[in-house]
Design a protein around this motif. Sequence first.
Motif, PDB file in Angstrom:
ATOM      1  N   LEU A 138       1.019  -1.151   0.062  1.00 58.53           N
ATOM      2  CA  LEU A 138       0.728  -0.185  -0.248  1.00 58.53           C
ATOM      3  C   LEU A 138       0.710   0.962   0.181  1.00 58.53           C
ATOM      4  CD1 LEU A 138      -2.943   1.420   0.079  1.00 58.53           C
ATOM      5  CD2 LEU A 138      -2.590   1.221   2.660  1.00 58.53           C
ATOM      6  N   TYR A 139       2.028   1.133   1.082  1.00 57.94           N
ATOM      7  CA  TYR A 139       2.588   2.536   0.544  1.00 57.94           C
ATOM      8  C   TYR A 139       3.481   2.626  -0.721  1.00 57.94           C
ATOM      9  CZ  TYR A 139       6.442   5.641   2.019  1.00 57.94           C
ATOM     10  OH  TYR A 139       7.442   6.144   2.123  1.00 57.94           O
ATOM     11  N   CYS A 140       3.338   1.152  -0.978  1.00 57.24           N
ATOM     12  CA  CYS A 140       4.589   1.586  -2.627  1.00 57.24           C
ATOM     13  C   CYS A 140       3.690   2.226  -3.539  1.00 57.24           C
ATOM     14  CB  CYS A 140       5.160  -0.258  -2.448  1.00 57.24           C
ATOM     15  SG  CYS A 140       6.420  -0.019  -3.850  1.00 57.24           S
ATOM     16  N   LEU A 186       1.038   4.251  -3.104  1.00 59.75           N
ATOM     17  CA  LEU A 186       0.916   6.007  -2.051  1.00 59.75           C
ATOM     18  C   LEU A 186       2.169   6.463  -2.726  1.00 59.75           C
ATOM     19  CD1 LEU A 186      -1.211   4.910   0.959  1.00 59.75           C
ATOM     20  CD2 LEU A 186      -2.019   5.803  -1.449  1.00 59.75           C
ATOM     21  N   ALA A 199      11.354  -3.421  -1.585  1.00 56.10           N
ATOM     22  CA  ALA A 199      11.118  -3.306  -2.641  1.00 56.10           C
ATOM     23  C   ALA A 199      10.124  -2.240  -2.555  1.00 56.10           C
ATOM     24  CB  ALA A 199       9.948  -4.515  -3.324  1.00 56.10           C
ATOM     25  N   ALA A 200       9.518  -2.208  -1.268  1.00 59.36           N
ATOM     26  CA  ALA A 200       8.442  -0.854  -1.215  1.00 59.36           C
ATOM     27  C   ALA A 200       9.651   0.569  -1.279  1.00 59.36           C
ATOM     28  CB  ALA A 200       7.999  -0.990  -0.348  1.00 59.36           C
ATOM     29  N   PHE A 201      10.554   0.093  -0.198  1.00 55.58           N
ATOM     30  CA  PHE A 201      11.526   1.530   0.105  1.00 55.58           C
ATOM     31  C   PHE A 201      12.562   2.101  -0.907  1.00 55.58           C
ATOM     32  CE2 PHE A 201       9.259  -0.462   4.118  1.00 55.58           C
ATOM     33  CZ  PHE A 201       8.903   1.093   4.177  1.00 55.58           C
ATOM     34  N   VAL A 248       6.533  11.645  -4.239  1.00 56.09           N
ATOM     35  CA  VAL A 248       6.919  12.610  -3.366  1.00 56.09           C
ATOM     36  C   VAL A 248       5.191  12.152  -2.953  1.00 56.09           C
ATOM     37  CG1 VAL A 248       7.259  14.301  -5.574  1.00 56.09           C
ATOM     38  CG2 VAL A 248       4.643  13.028  -5.039  1.00 56.09           C
ATOM     39  N   GLY A 249       4.898  13.014  -1.461  1.00 49.78           N
ATOM     40  CA  GLY A 249       3.764  12.527  -1.400  1.00 49.78           C
ATOM     41  C   GLY A 249       4.017  11.538   0.348  1.00 49.78           C
ATOM     42  N   ALA A 287       1.188   8.908   2.472  1.00 46.46           N
ATOM     43  CA  ALA A 287       1.229   7.730   2.077  1.00 46.46           C
ATOM     44  C   ALA A 287       1.384   7.444   3.678  1.00 46.46           C
ATOM     45  CB  ALA A 287       2.047   7.364   0.794  1.00 46.46           C
ATOM     46  N   LEU A 288       2.136   7.280   4.547  1.00 46.62           N
ATOM     47  CA  LEU A 288       2.377   6.892   5.343  1.00 46.62           C
ATOM     48  C   LEU A 288       1.844   6.754   6.475  1.00 46.62           C
ATOM     49  CD1 LEU A 288       5.210   5.595   6.325  1.00 46.62           C
ATOM     50  CD2 LEU A 288       6.097   7.304   7.162  1.00 46.62           C
ATOM     51  N   THR A 294      -0.959   4.721   5.644  1.00 50.70           N
ATOM     52  CA  THR A 294      -0.640   3.525   5.539  1.00 50.70           C
ATOM     53  C   THR A 294      -0.581   2.669   7.110  1.00 50.70           C
ATOM     54  OG1 THR A 294       1.385   3.495   3.783  1.00 50.70           O
ATOM     55  CG2 THR A 294       0.580   1.541   5.314  1.00 50.70           C
TER      56      THR A 294
END
Lengths: 104, 170
Positions: free
Chosen positions: A22-24, A26, B21-23, B89-90, B94-95, B98
């Motif tokens: 979800l974070y990815c 957004l 992968a996400a960060f 951005v944002g 987003a955090l 989440t």
Amino acid sequence: MTGPLTLGDFLALGLIVFLLGLYCVLARRNAIGILIGVELILNAANINYLAFAFFGGGRYDGQVFAIFVIMLAAAEAVIGLAIILAIYRQLRTIDVGAAATLRN
Amino acid sequence: MLMRSLFYLFAAMTIGSAAIAAFSRNIVHSAFALLGAFAGVAAIYTLLGADFVAMTQVFVYIGGILVLTLFAVMLTQGIADVTVSNRAVGRAPALAVTIAVGTAMAAAIARSPWPAAPAYVPAPTTYGIGNAFLGPYALPFEVASIVLLAALIGAVVIARPASSGEEDTP
């Protein structure tokens, strides 16, 4: 935490993977990054399906749904990446903000 | 006890790779980290007694979707450049979203009583899944075939370079 695994353990794992996805979705502006987040979310959903199928006792409905999710994820990835490549050929970028110019 | 150790091992592998992968700032690193996440999820499926789904995960996700993603990453050039490739951005909103969703779901999971795992008896599941696909799930199975065919044709039409005979060149 000791003792046998419970359904909550698997749901917690699914929740963490879902939140990362979800974070990815957004936070990214890169279209491929957003697709990566969607794949993570679908994997989290599949973990939940299979966990409930396993703990719910011997029926195959959960596994069948997981296979449908995997199949739809493949179709989604194919179409999404085709659209991304088409946008890249037109605009030379895959920033989702820049893709708003498609409206004219 | 062995099951719990294995679960933590594969969960750590999945979460660590998914976090990269996400960060990660570099989209190439994100795409490659997806390999560890998919493989860890496949191992979790095996712990859940779903051998066929685990192999499907390996074939379709690692063999198909991951390779496809890597192709797209490599075909969109200039992507290794960090500022271009993964500008985010944002981050703060987003955090916030989440964390809000996560706390709500975690509270729901923590408050509910969950059954312990049934005794793990490794048994092949392909027979039951095959019967389910050809029995009660026959119609969704056929619809899925049509969806895949439509996706195939649609991907070819969308990704095809505009030929000289068409007037849609800019």
